[in-house]
Scaffold this motif. Structure first.
Motif, short mmCIF file in Angstrom:
data_model
loop_
_atom_site.label_atom_id
_atom_site.label_comp_id
_atom_site.label_asym_id
_atom_site.label_seq_id
_atom_site.Cartn_x
_atom_site.Cartn_y
_atom_site.Cartn_z
N THR A 8 0.61 -0.57 -0.12
CA THR A 8 -0.32 0.10 0.26
C THR A 8 0.79 1.45 0.10
OG1 THR A 8 -0.22 0.79 2.11
CG2 THR A 8 -1.58 -1.23 1.69
N ARG A 9 0.12 2.02 -0.37
CA ARG A 9 1.25 3.57 -0.33
C ARG A 9 1.51 4.32 0.82
NH1 ARG A 9 -1.52 8.89 -2.78
NH2 ARG A 9 0.00 9.58 -1.51
N GLN A 10 0.90 2.90 2.35
CA GLN A 10 1.80 3.42 3.78
C GLN A 10 3.23 3.16 3.59
OE1 GLN A 10 -2.02 3.44 3.41
NE2 GLN A 10 -1.29 6.02 3.79
N ASP A 11 3.54 2.03 2.56
CA ASP A 11 5.15 1.42 2.92
C ASP A 11 5.86 2.47 2.01
OD1 ASP A 11 4.32 -1.16 3.61
OD2 ASP A 11 3.53 -1.64 2.08
N PHE A 12 5.25 3.94 1.51
CA PHE A 12 6.30 4.79 1.50
C PHE A 12 6.18 5.82 1.39
CE2 PHE A 12 5.45 1.88 -2.52
CZ PHE A 12 6.10 2.01 -3.41
N PRO A 13 7.67 6.81 2.23
CA PRO A 13 8.01 7.74 2.77
C PRO A 13 6.39 8.55 2.41
CG PRO A 13 10.12 6.98 1.74
CD PRO A 13 8.42 6.53 1.16
N ALA A 14 7.05 9.09 3.35
CA ALA A 14 5.70 10.06 3.93
C ALA A 14 5.62 11.85 2.73
CB ALA A 14 5.24 11.52 5.32
N GLY A 15 4.49 11.85 2.08
CA GLY A 15 4.94 13.16 1.34
C GLY A 15 5.31 11.42 -0.32
N PHE A 16 5.43 11.10 -0.33
CA PHE A 16 5.85 9.88 -1.62
C PHE A 16 4.62 10.53 -2.58
CE2 PHE A 16 6.35 6.91 -4.83
CZ PHE A 16 8.17 6.79 -4.23
N LEU A 17 5.28 11.19 -3.71
CA LEU A 17 3.88 11.03 -4.74
C LEU A 17 3.78 9.96 -5.69
CD1 LEU A 17 5.05 14.72 -6.26
CD2 LEU A 17 2.85 13.91 -4.55
N PHE A 18 2.46 9.80 -5.84
CA PHE A 18 1.81 8.96 -7.03
C PHE A 18 1.64 9.53 -8.17
CE2 PHE A 18 3.09 6.48 -3.16
CZ PHE A 18 3.40 5.54 -4.31
N GLY A 19 1.71 8.98 -9.34
CA GLY A 19 1.14 10.05 -10.39
C GLY A 19 0.66 9.15 -12.01
#
Ligand code: GBH
Length: 439
Positions: A8-19
């Motif tokens: 999930t996106r929570q596995d990535f650092p805070a503020g990491f952008l997905f686009g």
């Protein structure tokens, strides 16, 4: 691998952008509307035999007219950011000189439309659609084109300003030099190594000249460049294979990384190209190596290189492009960039994706291989991030099926399916997966 299923996106650092990402010629259509002049791709597509299905980007996804609906789809995906490119022939139809306000209006509508939907706009200034009039004067082999690019970039940055989160000058200068001037597969379709190396130099010079213009007009936006990169590994331990792989790495990766991040061309590759060396003037490398706020990395595959050329490793699985699926290459690449380039700016993966012929049944499009591709590459990216690489975002290529250059409409990279007869859009299973991942 263990986390693949539940990523999930929570596995990535805070503020990491997905686009998600697109480019102008691949989606817009409306090739002669509101003052747009022909680009080198309009000219190239008209030549018999250059595009496998004989098509062009004249209509493409008709995004120029359907942009509002497309922005709604982007918002529905739940992405943080959208990367699109601006068509130079819409903004400065004569290549140099007067700015066409109507051309800029379109990109202003897009920018404001994204902001209104809570999506960050990320702009690429050159994704290969050079005004054809400039090709008549040599295109990127002509040094003047670099100055023309800086003027055009200034016009865009002046209009869109700080509303844009990031400006990338160029998309993949390897493609717009080597594929375009040396291998003849992309517009303008010439086959001349010296021309390609001259084009590559003038592209990078154009980047260097455009950067201060962007900073002047959009001081709060991030400014940088996008390169297509990938490990170039030796097919065996034989010295001739090792040498060939080193040369491939020099041409593909270091030819662009070294001038931009170190202010010098790679000495070994420079020596190998002999009399085809580009026309470098005093001060060029200083301009080219000015500070970037970010490096955009487009990753699709690695190269496995023998003395005879690229080979496909035994047992490799490939996409519809014939490119090996190798997520580990993304981790390897990023770790190598961190090790070899001390001043490496923060990295965004500005493209990553795959062409697969998807199975449509009713209003579903089943594309499990694309979902697998995206999730395994996100895992590979997470590995690099956890190993200390400063990577801040990931853009899937592409938002929707589109004009895949020399392959026309025969290759589909989209998360969203496009029916080219009706222009209907349909979220593929991979889009639904990305949407769930982002929730
Ligand atoms: C990108 O180019 C483009 O930015 C984008 O417009 C395009 O739609 C997308 O990729 C898909 O093609 O050529 O067999 O040696 C990527 C171009 C792809 C060039 C991988 C180098 C290496 C494999 N790169 N390729 S091969």
């Amino acid at each position: 691998v263990a986390r693949a299923a539940g990523l999930t996106r929570q596995d990535f650092p805070a503020g990491f952008l997905f686009g998600v990402a697109t480019s102008s010629y691949q989606i817009e259509g409306a090739a002669s509307e509101d003052g747009r002049s022909p680009s080198i791709w309009d000219v190239f597509c008209a030549k018999p035999g250059r595009i496998s299905d004989g098509s062009s980007g004249a209509v493409a996804c008709d995004h120029y007219h359907r942009w509002e609906q497309d922005l709604d789809l982007i918002a529905a995906l739940g992405v943080d950011a959208y990367r699109f490119s601006v068509a130079w022939p819409r903004v400065v139809p004569a290549g140099r000189g007067p700015v066409n306000a109507a051309g800029l209006d379109f990109y202003e509508r897009l920018t404001d439309g994204l902001l209104a939907r809570g999506v960050q706009p990320h702009v690429t200034l050159y994704h290969w659609d050079l005004p054809a009039v400039l090709q008549d004067q040599g295109g990127w082999t002509n040094r003047d084109t670099a100055y023309a690019f800086a003027e055009y970039s200034a016009a865009v940055a002046q209009r869109l300003g700080n509303r844009v989160a990031s400006y990338a000058t160029l998309n993949e200068p390897w493609c717009s030099s080597v594929l375009s001037y040396e291998l003849g597969e992309h517009a303008p379709g010439t086959r001349d190594r010296a021309a390609a190396l001259s084009a590559a130099h003038h592209l990078m010079l154009g980047h260097g000249l455009a950067m201060p213009e962007i900073r002047r007009h959009a001081p709060q936006s991030q400014a940088g460049i996008v390169l297509n990169l990938g490990p170039q590994e030796s097919a065996s331990d034989r010295p001739e294979d090792i040498r060939a792989a080193r040369h491939a790495d020099g041409r593909f990766n270091r030819w662009f990384l070294d001038p931009i991040l170190r202010g010098e061309y790679p000495a070994d590759t420079w020596e190998e190209i002999g009399g085809d060396a580009p026309p470098v003037q005093t001060g060029d490398l200083n301009l080219i190596s000015a500070h970037n706020d970010f490096l955009g990395v487009n990753y699709y595959t690695r190269g496995v290189i023998g003395a005879q050329g690229g080979v496909l490793p035994e047992g490799a699985s490939v996409t519809d492009m014939g490119w090996e699926i190798h997520p580990q290459g993304l981790t390897d690449l990023l770790l190598r960039l961190k090790a070899d380039y001390p001043g490496l700016p923060p990295i965004y993966i500005t493209e990553n994706g795959a062409a697969f012929s998807d199975e449509r049944s009713g209003d579903r499009v089943h594309d499990p291989r694309r979902t697998e591709f995206l999730s395994t590459h996100l895992n590979a990216l997470l590995d690099a991030s956890q190993a200390g690489v400063d990577v801040r975002g990931y853009f899937a290529w592409s938002l929707m099926d589109n004009f895949e250059w020399a392959f026309g409409y025969e290759k589909r990279f989209g998360l969203i399916y496009v029916d080219y007869d009706t222009q209907e859009r349909l979220m593929k299973d991979s889009a639904l997966w990305y949407q769930a991942f982002l929730k």
